[in-house]
Scaffold this motif. Structure first.
Motif, PDB file in Angstrom:
ATOM      1  N   GLU A   1      34.438  39.378  32.339  1.00  0.00           N
ATOM      2  CA  GLU A   1      35.882  39.266  32.541  1.00  0.00           C
ATOM      3  C   GLU A   1      36.214  39.008  34.010  1.00  0.00           C
ATOM      4  O   GLU A   1      37.108  38.217  34.320  1.00  0.00           O
ATOM      5  N   ILE A   2      35.489  39.659  34.913  1.00  0.00           N
ATOM      6  CA  ILE A   2      35.698  39.432  36.356  1.00  0.00           C
ATOM      7  C   ILE A   2      35.398  37.976  36.693  1.00  0.00           C
ATOM      8  O   ILE A   2      36.156  37.315  37.400  1.00  0.00           O
ATOM      9  N   GLN A   3      34.280  37.479  36.194  1.00  0.00           N
ATOM     10  CA  GLN A   3      33.899  36.096  36.477  1.00  0.00           C
ATOM     11  C   GLN A   3      34.904  35.099  35.903  1.00  0.00           C
ATOM     12  O   GLN A   3      35.111  34.028  36.471  1.00  0.00           O
ATOM     13  N   ASP A   4      35.531  35.453  34.793  1.00  0.00           N
ATOM     14  CA  ASP A   4      36.536  34.603  34.160  1.00  0.00           C
ATOM     15  C   ASP A   4      37.921  34.774  34.792  1.00  0.00           C
ATOM     16  O   ASP A   4      38.869  34.096  34.396  1.00  0.00           O
ATOM     17  N   GLY A   5      38.041  35.715  35.726  1.00  0.00           N
ATOM     18  CA  GLY A   5      39.328  35.992  36.358  1.00  0.00           C
ATOM     19  C   GLY A   5      40.297  36.686  35.428  1.00  0.00           C
ATOM     20  O   GLY A   5      41.510  36.541  35.558  1.00  0.00           O
ATOM     21  N   ALA A   6      39.745  37.465  34.487  1.00  0.00           N
ATOM     22  CA  ALA A   6      40.601  38.067  33.461  1.00  0.00           C
ATOM     23  C   ALA A   6      40.207  39.506  33.152  1.00  0.00           C
ATOM     24  O   ALA A   6      40.260  39.928  31.998  1.00  0.00           O
ATOM     25  N   LEU A   7      39.823  40.271  34.176  1.00  0.00           N
ATOM     26  CA  LEU A   7      39.455  41.666  33.940  1.00  0.00           C
ATOM     27  C   LEU A   7      40.662  42.432  33.408  1.00  0.00           C
ATOM     28  O   LEU A   7      41.749  42.375  33.984  1.00  0.00           O
ATOM     29  N   THR A   8      40.458  43.128  32.304  1.00  0.00           N
ATOM     30  CA  THR A   8      41.539  43.904  31.709  1.00  0.00           C
ATOM     31  C   THR A   8      41.416  45.370  32.113  1.00  0.00           C
ATOM     32  O   THR A   8      40.318  45.861  32.399  1.00  0.00           O
ATOM     33  N   VAL A   9      42.546  46.047  32.113  1.00  0.00           N
ATOM     34  CA  VAL A   9      42.554  47.473  32.423  1.00  0.00           C
ATOM     35  C   VAL A   9      41.689  48.250  31.421  1.00  0.00           C
ATOM     36  O   VAL A   9      40.897  49.104  31.824  1.00  0.00           O
TER      37      VAL A   9
END
Length: 69
Positions: free
Chosen positions: A21-29
């Motif tokens: 998710e971090i690599q995709d720029g979409a880390l969720t809470v």
């Protein structure tokens, strides 16, 4: 020398999901919170420093050792 840990597969999977998710720029809470809760639980159960566990987990997932043949 860095401390080594025997991480359960579930903890590795949580960190892998968060890292993707971090690599995709979409880390969720929820993903981040799940990793933190699991790291805290693992550290407490095994008598380890939470910070040391978190850093070792990140190293394991993000910078795996090359497999020698």
């Amino acid at each position: 020398m860095a401390q080594t840990f025997d991480f359960p597969e579930t903890l590795l999977e949580l960190e892998c999901t968060a890292w993707q998710e971090i690599q995709d720029g979409a880390l969720t809470v929820p993903a981040a919170a799940a990793v933190q809760a699991a790291v805290t639980e693992y550290a407490a159960e095994h008598g380890h420093d939470r910070y040391a566990v978190e850093m070792a987990l990140k190293r394991t997932v993000r910078h795996p050792e090359p497999v020698s043949s």
